[in-house]
Design an enzyme around this catalytic site. Sequence first.
Site, PDB file in Angstrom:
ATOM      1  N   ASP A   1      23.797  23.221 -27.943  1.00  0.00           N
ATOM      2  CA  ASP A   1      23.119  21.940 -28.991  1.00  0.00           C
ATOM      3  C   ASP A   1      23.914  21.599 -29.949  1.00  0.00           C
ATOM      4  OD1 ASP A   1      20.504  20.908 -30.088  1.00  0.00           O
ATOM      5  OD2 ASP A   1      19.662  22.693 -27.958  1.00  0.00           O
ATOM      6  N   ASP A   2      23.081  20.931 -30.499  1.00  0.00           N
ATOM      7  CA  ASP A   2      24.082  20.591 -32.292  1.00  0.00           C
ATOM      8  C   ASP A   2      24.816  20.663 -32.841  1.00  0.00           C
ATOM      9  OD1 ASP A   2      23.292  18.532 -33.943  1.00  0.00           O
ATOM     10  OD2 ASP A   2      21.355  18.231 -34.073  1.00  0.00           O
TER      11      ASP A   2
ATOM     12  N   ARG B   1      14.110  13.298 -41.766  1.00  0.00           N
ATOM     13  CA  ARG B   1      15.802  14.504 -41.485  1.00  0.00           C
ATOM     14  C   ARG B   1      16.471  13.682 -42.144  1.00  0.00           C
ATOM     15  NH1 ARG B   1      18.204  17.353 -35.786  1.00  0.00           N
ATOM     16  NH2 ARG B   1      17.316  19.890 -36.783  1.00  0.00           N
TER      17      ARG B   1
ATOM     18  N   LYS C   1      21.214  17.153 -22.664  1.00  0.00           N
ATOM     19  CA  LYS C   1      19.756  17.373 -24.088  1.00  0.00           C
ATOM     20  C   LYS C   1      19.660  16.295 -24.903  1.00  0.00           C
ATOM     21  CE  LYS C   1      16.931  20.926 -26.659  1.00  0.00           C
ATOM     22  NZ  LYS C   1      17.472  21.400 -27.085  1.00  0.00           N
ATOM     23  N   TRP C   2      18.796  15.412 -24.454  1.00  0.00           N
ATOM     24  CA  TRP C   2      19.020  14.091 -25.000  1.00  0.00           C
ATOM     25  C   TRP C   2      17.654  14.172 -25.566  1.00  0.00           C
ATOM     26  CZ3 TRP C   2      20.558   8.480 -23.279  1.00  0.00           C
ATOM     27  CH2 TRP C   2      19.943   8.058 -23.763  1.00  0.00           C
ATOM     28  N   ASP C   3      18.072  14.217 -27.396  1.00  0.00           N
ATOM     29  CA  ASP C   3      16.649  14.651 -28.291  1.00  0.00           C
ATOM     30  C   ASP C   3      16.365  13.046 -28.837  1.00  0.00           C
ATOM     31  OD1 ASP C   3      15.509  16.241 -29.430  1.00  0.00           O
ATOM     32  OD2 ASP C   3      16.756  17.501 -30.244  1.00  0.00           O
TER      33      ASP C   3
ATOM     34  N   ASN D   1      14.646  12.785 -32.969  1.00  0.00           N
ATOM     35  CA  ASN D   1      14.130  13.904 -33.440  1.00  0.00           C
ATOM     36  C   ASN D   1      13.788  13.030 -34.769  1.00  0.00           C
ATOM     37  OD1 ASN D   1      14.819  16.636 -33.180  1.00  0.00           O
ATOM     38  ND2 ASN D   1      17.136  16.086 -33.111  1.00  0.00           N
TER      39      ASN D   1
ATOM     40  N   CYS E   1      14.303  15.141 -25.232  1.00  0.00           N
ATOM     41  CA  CYS E   1      12.951  16.149 -25.851  1.00  0.00           C
ATOM     42  C   CYS E   1      13.144  15.518 -27.320  1.00  0.00           C
ATOM     43  CB  CYS E   1      14.700  17.008 -25.910  1.00  0.00           C
ATOM     44  SG  CYS E   1      14.381  18.066 -27.650  1.00  0.00           S
TER      45      CYS E   1
ATOM     46  N   ASP F   1       9.695  22.528 -29.897  1.00  0.00           N
ATOM     47  CA  ASP F   1      10.490  23.490 -30.282  1.00  0.00           C
ATOM     48  C   ASP F   1       9.188  25.050 -31.216  1.00  0.00           C
ATOM     49  OD1 ASP F   1      12.084  21.253 -30.402  1.00  0.00           O
ATOM     50  OD2 ASP F   1      11.828  20.916 -32.749  1.00  0.00           O
TER      51      ASP F   1
HETATM   52  C1  DGJ Z   1      15.861  19.153 -31.892  1.00  0.00           C
HETATM   53  C2  DGJ Z   1      15.098  20.494 -31.149  1.00  0.00           C
HETATM   54  O1  DGJ Z   1      14.005  19.987 -30.501  1.00  0.00           O
HETATM   55  C3  DGJ Z   1      16.006  21.544 -30.688  1.00  0.00           C
HETATM   56  O2  DGJ Z   1      15.831  22.304 -29.114  1.00  0.00           O
HETATM   57  C4  DGJ Z   1      17.339  21.159 -31.054  1.00  0.00           C
HETATM   58  O3  DGJ Z   1      17.712  20.420 -30.076  1.00  0.00           O
HETATM   59  C5  DGJ Z   1      17.666  20.349 -32.276  1.00  0.00           C
HETATM   60  N1  DGJ Z   1      16.508  19.284 -32.109  1.00  0.00           N
HETATM   61  C6  DGJ Z   1      18.897  19.949 -32.468  1.00  0.00           C
HETATM   62  O4  DGJ Z   1      19.020  19.238 -33.764  1.00  0.00           O
END
Ligand code: DGJ
Length: 721
Positions: free
Chosen positions: A361-362, A438, A471-473, A475, A521, A543
């Site tokens: 992940d990140d 964020r 996994k393309w986020d 935020n 995501c 989340d």
């Molecule tokens: C938000 C995602 O929903 C989490 O699962 C994770 O990937 C974080 N971002 C990472 O910054």
Amino acid sequence: MIRKNARTHIYRVETENTLYALRAVRGERVEHIYYGRKVRNALISPYPHNYGFSPNDKDKTASLSHDIIPAELPGYGAGDYRAEAIRIIDKNGAAATDFRFVKARIYQGKPLSAAMPHARADEAVETLELTLKDRFSGIFAFVSYSAYPEADTIVRSVRYENRTRKSVRLTNTASLCVDFPAGKEFELINLPGTYYFERHIERAPLRQGNYVMTSHRGATGHQMNPYFALVSPDADEKAGECYAFNLIYSGAYTNTVELTPYRALRVLSGLGDHHFSWLLEKGESFETPEATMCYSAKGIGDMRRKTHRFVKNYILKPRKSTRAPIVLNTWEGTWFDVNEKLILDYARAASQNGIEMLVMDDGWFGARVSDKAGLGDWFVNPARFPEGLASTVKKVKDMGLAFGIWIEPEMVNPDSELYRNHPEYALAVPTADPSLSRDQLVLDMGNPEVVAYLKETLGKTLGGVGIDYFKWDFNRHLSDVYSSILPPERQAEAAHRFMLGTYELLAWLRETFPDAMLETCSGGGGRYDLGMMYYGEQIWTSDNTDPAWRVDIQCASLMGYPAPTMSCHVANRENICEGKPRTLRFRYAVAAAGPLGYEFNLSECSEELCASVRAQIEEYKSYAHLPESGNYYELASPYEGRTYAYYYASPNGDELLLTALQAKGDAIPLTFSIEAACEDLTYTDLLSGKEYDGKTLKKGICVCPDGMDEWSLMIHLRAKK
Ligand code: DGJ
């Protein structure tokens, strides 16, 4: 099947069980006639009265009062005072819009947008395309209705074409409009929420006025999912009239239900007008996103199953395998602290315990050691991966695992190389500092240079490395929407252009990495929509991985979307929103509802815990095909009582998977009747060895929760040969 009656001018758009009918006469507004259960004669003349304060054409009877007749593409400011499906601002500033019928064509297939996600078509799909012309501006509209027979679904979209010599502005462009005549009472079901508690089911009667479900966040958002349904007040799982609507789009949208003074109901779904308008120059065209409508006369359960079928067969990117790989994700166990050693520790433990893919992940790129820096700098952090990413990936693969990686392409941290070099790449109004969320800003994805930069850097860093899963986020949501490349008269296009750029990059990712899968995501389920589902195989549901809360979120998600979309991980024990650790079994039983993963560092777990994980994975593999491709039946809703219970049935009913979940103790016995069981079969529960006969299952089996918190029951039934 789509047919025209030349005498009545009625067009019938039919699916297996439904009929959508409209009347189109040259030079007149297209009149909506009927939508619902398939009937032979849909010709009704619903409004013979002359209503006061309702304008009509000067040479026509009062029964054509614009404010009253059910319409297919109602405009603005020309006598229909209900919410409009299109408003065109002409060169001279006039906003009156009134489309009249020109011609129609019926053809096999459907329009397949090159720029936007859309429903896929097979040979069963037919389309009715109406050509209409606005009598004020001269703009043409092409309204398409595509029928998906076995999913009882119709997909609608509109394309506007400017064949005049001037430019006009389009706003309030709905993709779908359905006018229901007075006489039908409805309740509205929708899925509002918040970040961390997205998609909760609400159901309420309608009142006169407009109820607007909308997002002006530049994303569909956690706050109001674009799915909604209208159901008869008596509708339950097994009976009642139900209409489901959705939009194949991931950006800002507006869905409106308007109960008019005469109790007729208008339903609209589309881009709306939250700082949205589109300048249409001569010779240009503009396509709306597609919207979907589905009808069932057999209750919410049947509507849900049809919706699932449609999304699985025509929206979701098809999987290459029969189920998703079981993943171990680093996020909840490690947060940003990933490095080669940790990844290899994770991988070793993963491969020893039956996991199939490691997802980093990140935290692997640029100066990304917290959420304060690094987004936009898509190069590997050399301090964390001294031998490069390819070397780490190879070592992981040598352990027999696939490898997945996290990205968040549409964002930039002000503390990044990208922002220092190109501050103009971020959305920001030039006269004031943009708001952070964020610690990040949103890139102007409508700027082709930004998309080109992302293709180049992501391609260079991740190409040839052996990535099996992205996994393309996403935020944060859009604010300070202003694009450095657009002239003032096109600034209201920026948010939609943002989506088009994102879709272009998503399409590029899929083409460039054809063997990799994609989980989208947005801080969990902030873009849990049909637009994202078109590009990816699944979505990170929320989340919030606390099973007690997930039960509600997952049950609501299944209202509009099938289980394969719903990525579900067994939470890290400590990452529980009430601060209360949950049992591993309960966390697993909830997570087994969709593509399964784990969120904790297995390399630090006891042998006893690892053994339980191994056993869960074996168990999961034995029935994962049922949520993936079976039919969903809800037995008890967590919105009505303590228990959430449901089962999946194989298409011919010879295999069933029943799950019952109760976060808080209650020992009230429950009777579940399994209508999809076959009466003449005998079933064995492969988990307990117990036998059941089909007749008893159909009549109802009684289960009794043990009264303790976090009770779960799973029964996996297979018919004896
Ligand atoms: C938000 C995602 O929903 C989490 O699962 C994770 O990937 C974080 N971002 C990472 O910054």
